[in-house]
Design a protein around this motif. Structure first.
Motif, PDB file in Angstrom:
ATOM      1  N   VAL A  35       0.848  -1.201   0.000  1.00  0.00           N
ATOM      2  CA  VAL A  35       0.000   0.000   0.000  1.00  0.00           C
ATOM      3  C   VAL A  35       0.880   1.247   0.000  1.00  0.00           C
ATOM      4  N   GLY A  36       1.986   1.215   0.728  1.00  0.00           N
ATOM      5  CA  GLY A  36       2.924   2.343   0.707  1.00  0.00           C
ATOM      6  C   GLY A  36       3.518   2.560  -0.674  1.00  0.00           C
ATOM      7  N   GLU A  37       3.870   1.460  -1.346  1.00  0.00           N
ATOM      8  CA  GLU A  37       4.413   1.574  -2.702  1.00  0.00           C
ATOM      9  C   GLU A  37       3.358   2.101  -3.666  1.00  0.00           C
ATOM     10  N   LEU A  38       2.105   1.704  -3.470  1.00  0.00           N
ATOM     11  CA  LEU A  38       1.004   2.236  -4.282  1.00  0.00           C
ATOM     12  C   LEU A  38       0.862   3.737  -4.040  1.00  0.00           C
ATOM     13  N   SER A  39       0.965   4.127  -2.788  1.00  0.00           N
ATOM     14  CA  SER A  39       0.888   5.550  -2.450  1.00  0.00           C
ATOM     15  C   SER A  39       1.973   6.351  -3.164  1.00  0.00           C
ATOM     16  N   GLN A  40       3.185   5.832  -3.179  1.00  0.00           N
ATOM     17  CA  GLN A  40       4.282   6.518  -3.873  1.00  0.00           C
ATOM     18  C   GLN A  40       4.018   6.599  -5.372  1.00  0.00           C
ATOM     19  N   ASP A  64       1.737   2.592 -15.480  1.00  0.00           N
ATOM     20  CA  ASP A  64       2.083   1.170 -15.404  1.00  0.00           C
ATOM     21  C   ASP A  64       2.544   0.796 -13.995  1.00  0.00           C
ATOM     22  N   HIS A  65       3.249   1.705 -13.341  1.00  0.00           N
ATOM     23  CA  HIS A  65       3.705   1.463 -11.977  1.00  0.00           C
ATOM     24  C   HIS A  65       2.511   1.380 -11.021  1.00  0.00           C
ATOM     25  N   ILE A  66       1.501   2.210 -11.233  1.00  0.00           N
ATOM     26  CA  ILE A  66       0.276   2.136 -10.423  1.00  0.00           C
ATOM     27  C   ILE A  66      -0.377   0.774 -10.611  1.00  0.00           C
ATOM     28  N   VAL A  67      -0.466   0.307 -11.846  1.00  0.00           N
ATOM     29  CA  VAL A  67      -1.043  -1.013 -12.126  1.00  0.00           C
ATOM     30  C   VAL A  67      -0.262  -2.096 -11.388  1.00  0.00           C
ATOM     31  N   GLU A  68       1.057  -2.031 -11.460  1.00  0.00           N
ATOM     32  CA  GLU A  68       1.905  -3.015 -10.781  1.00  0.00           C
ATOM     33  C   GLU A  68       1.624  -3.045  -9.279  1.00  0.00           C
ATOM     34  N   GLU A  69       1.552  -1.873  -8.668  1.00  0.00           N
ATOM     35  CA  GLU A  69       1.359  -1.819  -7.217  1.00  0.00           C
ATOM     36  C   GLU A  69      -0.063  -2.219  -6.826  1.00  0.00           C
ATOM     37  N   LEU A  70      -1.059  -1.846  -7.626  1.00  0.00           N
ATOM     38  CA  LEU A  70      -2.426  -2.301  -7.359  1.00  0.00           C
ATOM     39  C   LEU A  70      -2.512  -3.826  -7.428  1.00  0.00           C
ATOM     40  N   ALA A  71      -1.829  -4.416  -8.393  1.00  0.00           N
ATOM     41  CA  ALA A  71      -1.816  -5.879  -8.517  1.00  0.00           C
ATOM     42  C   ALA A  71      -1.158  -6.511  -7.298  1.00  0.00           C
ATOM     43  N   ASP A  72      -0.085  -5.914  -6.801  1.00  0.00           N
ATOM     44  CA  ASP A  72       0.575  -6.438  -5.608  1.00  0.00           C
ATOM     45  C   ASP A  72      -0.350  -6.382  -4.395  1.00  0.00           C
ATOM     46  N   VAL A  73      -1.075  -5.264  -4.237  1.00  0.00           N
ATOM     47  CA  VAL A  73      -2.038  -5.133  -3.136  1.00  0.00           C
ATOM     48  C   VAL A  73      -3.128  -6.189  -3.287  1.00  0.00           C
ATOM     49  N   MET A  74      -3.648  -6.343  -4.494  1.00  0.00           N
ATOM     50  CA  MET A  74      -4.696  -7.331  -4.739  1.00  0.00           C
ATOM     51  C   MET A  74      -4.219  -8.737  -4.378  1.00  0.00           C
TER      52      MET A  74
END
Length: 106
Positions: A35-40, A64-74
């Motif tokens: 979630v922190g990485e998504l925030s960044q 693309d970075h937002i997509v990556e971090e959202l996928a990690d959170v999911m």
């Protein structure tokens, strides 16, 4: 691949790597980190950064970075679903019912 298939794939991937047996508090730590990485990533996309160590990238790369971090959170959420035997459909149904009740919608 639908979300339930992806959940099964993620669980098997984590099991094969020896990561699935980690405790809930460790998993929660990973979720918080993601979630922190998504925030960044969102901050970078919305506001940019003025840091001498950052290279300039395109808006598409930032998205693309937002997509990556959202996928990690999911994926972390899906692991919790598996751990507590909660189907993704139950999560979706609960969310919709809660919001409909809270805001009196149908």
């Amino acid at each position: 691949m639908n979300i339930e298939q992806h959940k099964a794939w993620v669980i098997e991937f984590y099991r094969n790597r020896g990561w699935l047996q980690l405790s809930s508090d460790r998993r929660l730590n990973f979720l918080t980190e993601e979630v922190g990485e998504l925030s960044q990533a969102i901050r970078q996309f919305e506001y940019g950064r003025d840091h001498p160590g950052d290279k300039v990238v395109s808006k598409q790369t930032e998205k693309d970075h937002i997509v990556e971090e959202l996928a990690d959170v999911m994926d972390e959420v899906l692991i919790f679903c598996d751990k507590y035997d909660i189907s993704v459909q139950d999560l979706l149904d609960y969310s919709e019912a809660k919001l409909a009740k809270r805001f009196k919608t149908e």
